[in-house]
Design an enzyme around this catalytic site. Structure first.
Site, PDB file in Angstrom:
ATOM      1  N   LYS A   1       0.900  -1.015  -0.076  1.00  0.00           N
ATOM      2  CA  LYS A   1      -0.082   0.066  -0.063  1.00  0.00           C
ATOM      3  C   LYS A   1       0.971   1.143   0.191  1.00  0.00           C
ATOM      4  O   LYS A   1       1.265   1.714   1.053  1.00  0.00           O
ATOM      5  CB  LYS A   1      -0.799  -0.164   1.274  1.00  0.00           C
ATOM      6  CG  LYS A   1      -2.197   0.712   1.117  1.00  0.00           C
ATOM      7  CD  LYS A   1      -2.340   2.004   0.635  1.00  0.00           C
ATOM      8  CE  LYS A   1      -1.760   2.924   1.991  1.00  0.00           C
ATOM      9  NZ  LYS A   1      -1.554   4.368   1.452  1.00  0.00           N
TER      10      LYS A   1
ATOM     11  N   GLU B   1       8.263   1.685  11.934  1.00  0.00           N
ATOM     12  CA  GLU B   1       9.317   2.643  11.538  1.00  0.00           C
ATOM     13  C   GLU B   1       8.544   3.971  11.787  1.00  0.00           C
ATOM     14  O   GLU B   1       8.115   4.337  10.650  1.00  0.00           O
ATOM     15  CB  GLU B   1      10.148   2.344  10.343  1.00  0.00           C
ATOM     16  CG  GLU B   1      11.584   2.846  10.182  1.00  0.00           C
ATOM     17  CD  GLU B   1      11.340   4.419   9.713  1.00  0.00           C
ATOM     18  OE1 GLU B   1      11.314   5.122  10.359  1.00  0.00           O
ATOM     19  OE2 GLU B   1      11.334   4.554   8.491  1.00  0.00           O
TER      20      GLU B   1
ATOM     21  N   GLU C   1       8.331  16.597  14.939  1.00  0.00           N
ATOM     22  CA  GLU C   1       9.126  16.571  13.829  1.00  0.00           C
ATOM     23  C   GLU C   1       8.900  17.531  12.890  1.00  0.00           C
ATOM     24  O   GLU C   1       7.626  17.650  12.444  1.00  0.00           O
ATOM     25  CB  GLU C   1       8.633  15.116  13.089  1.00  0.00           C
ATOM     26  CG  GLU C   1       9.415  14.428  12.268  1.00  0.00           C
ATOM     27  CD  GLU C   1       9.172  12.910  11.737  1.00  0.00           C
ATOM     28  OE1 GLU C   1       7.951  12.630  12.158  1.00  0.00           O
ATOM     29  OE2 GLU C   1      10.285  12.226  11.692  1.00  0.00           O
TER      30      GLU C   1
ATOM     31  N   CYS D   1      12.467  10.898   8.225  1.00  0.00           N
ATOM     32  CA  CYS D   1      12.302  10.590   9.675  1.00  0.00           C
ATOM     33  C   CYS D   1      13.794  10.765  10.447  1.00  0.00           C
ATOM     34  O   CYS D   1      13.561  10.811  11.483  1.00  0.00           O
ATOM     35  CB  CYS D   1      11.503   9.107   9.866  1.00  0.00           C
ATOM     36  SG  CYS D   1      12.254   8.092   8.736  1.00  0.00           S
TER      37      CYS D   1
HETATM   38  P1  ADP Z   1       2.218  11.277   6.512  1.00  0.00           P
HETATM   39  O1  ADP Z   1       1.623  12.183   7.863  1.00  0.00           O
HETATM   40  O2  ADP Z   1       3.585  11.687   6.526  1.00  0.00           O
HETATM   41  O3  ADP Z   1       1.770  11.176   5.190  1.00  0.00           O
HETATM   42  P2  ADP Z   1       1.283   8.885   7.581  1.00  0.00           P
HETATM   43  O4  ADP Z   1       1.533   8.098   8.722  1.00  0.00           O
HETATM   44  O5  ADP Z   1      -0.065   9.589   7.222  1.00  0.00           O
HETATM   45  O6  ADP Z   1       2.468  10.154   7.356  1.00  0.00           O
HETATM   46  O7  ADP Z   1       1.376   8.090   6.443  1.00  0.00           O
HETATM   47  C1  ADP Z   1       2.319   7.105   6.043  1.00  0.00           C
HETATM   48  C2  ADP Z   1       1.430   5.908   5.220  1.00  0.00           C
HETATM   49  O8  ADP Z   1       0.497   5.274   6.067  1.00  0.00           O
HETATM   50  C3  ADP Z   1       0.813   6.184   3.891  1.00  0.00           C
HETATM   51  O9  ADP Z   1       0.860   5.322   3.175  1.00  0.00           O
HETATM   52  C4  ADP Z   1      -0.976   6.597   4.322  1.00  0.00           C
HETATM   53  O10 ADP Z   1      -1.450   6.530   3.284  1.00  0.00           O
HETATM   54  C5  ADP Z   1      -0.913   5.354   5.602  1.00  0.00           C
HETATM   55  N1  ADP Z   1      -1.674   5.574   6.380  1.00  0.00           N
HETATM   56  C6  ADP Z   1      -2.444   6.784   6.637  1.00  0.00           C
HETATM   57  N2  ADP Z   1      -3.533   6.638   7.951  1.00  0.00           N
HETATM   58  C7  ADP Z   1      -3.493   5.372   7.793  1.00  0.00           C
HETATM   59  C8  ADP Z   1      -4.146   4.418   8.808  1.00  0.00           C
HETATM   60  N3  ADP Z   1      -5.216   4.878   9.492  1.00  0.00           N
HETATM   61  N4  ADP Z   1      -3.955   2.871   8.632  1.00  0.00           N
HETATM   62  C9  ADP Z   1      -3.298   2.691   7.748  1.00  0.00           C
HETATM   63  N5  ADP Z   1      -2.282   3.329   6.764  1.00  0.00           N
HETATM   64  C10 ADP Z   1      -2.537   4.642   7.254  1.00  0.00           C
END
Ligand code: ADP
Length: 503
Positions: free
Chosen positions: A197, A273, A402, A307
């Site tokens: 994903k 991570e 961050e 990160c």
């Molecule tokens: P950022 O704020 O840097 O985009 P996220 O943690 O929101 O960091 O996103 C990192 C990854 O996690 C992306 O692939 C995003 O689509 C996915 N993501 C965001 N929210 C969720 C969730 N609730 N469950 C699973 N994956 C998620």
């Protein structure tokens, strides 16, 4: 310009739908059952160019039926893929490595287009990301078990490693190739099947990489690609199914914590991570030009959107002005262009740029001084000026959160002990850096810093052969390095009765 292939009755595209990005044709479908497909509902979402705010193209938006199909495929092909010989898996991964090398320019162009990072950095990511494929190819043929005599005799204990099972791999947008290869490479090497994903901001690089894995010989169903705008719902669906055995996630601590909660009911193996707040210590005896060079890398690589990016420069008062003025000179020289040939790219999107701008304004209100930058770049795209702030209070939000942007914050300290105390005064513990000419002090400080990775007189800690990961709220597990593959394997003990031989 998007060219959409015609759908057949089964929904399989008779030729893959592609979009031309920076001169490269990139598949825009989901990858399911070894084929590029539209989503079950036919919906798609746009991918933005952060340099201009323009739409690069549209990709398929996976829905629950697609997620179900991906998991069916991963579960169905798991036994067969897990039984492949290590040499077969290694050959596929090294072919993928060769393909990444051959397509270096194409991959770099697509990474630069959808992340906005400069082309030179995108090339660096392709080299770094490709190396994971080679690293895991080398490792898969060298997984060993043990043979032990039970302490009281009578029987023997043999251990072997078995693949954990189907994995969900969720990747972020900041290194859209390397985060994919670091996870998919390890999963495939270990004999696991995988559902990838990618971040919704950067699905195109992931699609190109998955296409290369397919060309390298990864069998149908073993890897699926599910870009979606409904990440939360998709992960909830997949993780509530006990056929999924592992989740590996790189992203924010908040989402990581949600995923761990979702992993609990089925006791699902989880690698996380997560966010960081890396301190960068410059001691009184540091080589200042070297420290500034390291700081430029640790802070401004990918515009600070990493990160492991240095988030707080903790500099001894004796060298604070020498370090800060030299750093400011270097940052003022960083060029930003709307072509991918500058040194400082844009932030990934409008929301992220606004966050950075708010943090800087807040710090200035709290007493920080702007040495350079400190404002958004007007015009198209999401550029923010390379910025240096000093006199930053240690408890300012910009030093607690961050930043994920091109902003260096300098806080002056008067002793090594104080520097270490401030460095550790955070819930995070991913990376840390220390600059000193005294290796003895460096080692004591490296041991005292609460971080998964410490750079000593070095501004870069990411390297396929080094375990990557954090302590405290920065995560669980390690990726790459000698042990990264272990996180995709279970140890199985086989006890064997061995009665004494009859004379
Ligand atoms: P950022 O704020 O840097 O985009 P996220 O943690 O929101 O960091 O996103 C990192 C990854 O996690 C992306 O692939 C995003 O689509 C996915 N993501 C965001 N929210 C969720 C969730 N609730 N469950 C699973 N994956 C998620």
């Amino acid at each position: 310009m998007t060219s959409i292939g015609k759908s057949t009755a089964e929904g399989v595209l008779d030729r893959p739908a592609t979009v031309r990005v920076a001169g490269v044709d990139v598949p825009t479908g989901l990858f399911l059952g070894g084929e590029w497909r539209p989503s079950a509902s036919g919906s798609r979402f746009p991918v933005e160019d952060p340099r201009t705010g323009d739409t690069l193209g549209h990709v398929a938006d996976a829905d629950p039926a697609d997620a179900e199909e991906a998991l069916d495929g991963a579960a169905r092909t798991q036994p067969e893929w897990g039984r492949r010989t290590p040499r077969e898996r290694a050959t596929i991964l090294s072919t993928a490595f060769d393909l990444v090398r051959a397509r270096r320019e194409d991959l770099s162009a697509v990474i630069a287009a959808e992340t906005g990072k400069p082309l030179t950095e995108a090339r660096g990511e392709v080299d770094y990301g490709g190396e994971f494929l080679r690293w895991f190819a080398e490792q898969t043929a060298h997984l060993h078990g043990d043979y032990a005599v039970a302490p009281n005799g009578g029987f023997r204990v043999l251990t072997t490693k078995v693949p954990i099972g189907p994995c969900l791999l969720i990747t972020p947008w900041n290194f859209p190739l390397a985060m994919v290869t670091r996870k998919v490479g390890a999963a495939l090497a270990a004999g696991c099947t995988a559902i990838l994903k990618p971040a919704e901001q950067t699905p195109l690089t992931a699609a190109l990489m998955v296409d290369l894995l397919h060309q390298a010989g990864v069998p149908e169903g073993v890897v699926s690609l599910l870009p979606t705008t409904g990440a939360a719902a998709q992960s909830q669906q997949l993780m509530s199914d006990p056929r999924l055995r592992k989740v590996s996630f790189t992203g924010s601590t908040a989402v990581g914590s949600t995923l761990l909660t979702q992993a609990a009911p089925h006791i699902m193996c989880s690698s996380m991570e997560l966010g960081g707040n890396a301190p960068f210590l410059v001691l009184a005896d540091a080589d200042i030009p070297a420290a500034v060079q390291g700081a430029m890398l640790a802070k401004f690589r990918n515009g600070g959107q990493s990160c492991v990016a240095a988030n707080r420069f903790l500099v001894h008062a004796d060298v604070a002005e020498a370090f800060t003025s030299r750093l400011t000179e270097q940052v003022e020289k960083l060029t930003s262009t709307r072509e991918p040939d500058g040194q400082l790219g844009p932030l990934i999107d409008r929301r992220q740029r606004q966050r950075v701008a708010d943090l800087v304004e807040d710090a200035v209100r709290g007493g920080a001084r702007v040495r350079c930058g400190g404002a958004v770049v007007e015009g198209d795209g999401y550029f923010y000026q390379g910025t240096v702030l000093d006199r930053v209070p240690h408890d300012a939000p910009i030093a607690r959160q961050e930043i994920f942007g091109p902003v260096a914050t300098v806080t002056t300290v008067t002793s090594d002990r104080r520097a270490v105390d401030l460095a550790n005064d955070t819930p995070y513990g991913l990376a840390a850096f220390v600059y000193t000419r005294d290796l003895n002090r460096a080692m004591y400080i490296a041991e005292a810093l609460e971080a998964g990775m410490v750079g000593v007189n070095r501004g870069l800690v990411s390297e396929p052969s080094a375990p990557f990961g954090g302590v405290k709220a920065s995560g669980l597990g390690r990726e790459g390095g000698p042990t990264g593959i272990e996180h995709y394997l279970e140890t199985k003990a086989i006890s064997l009765d061995l009665p004494p031989l009859k004379a």
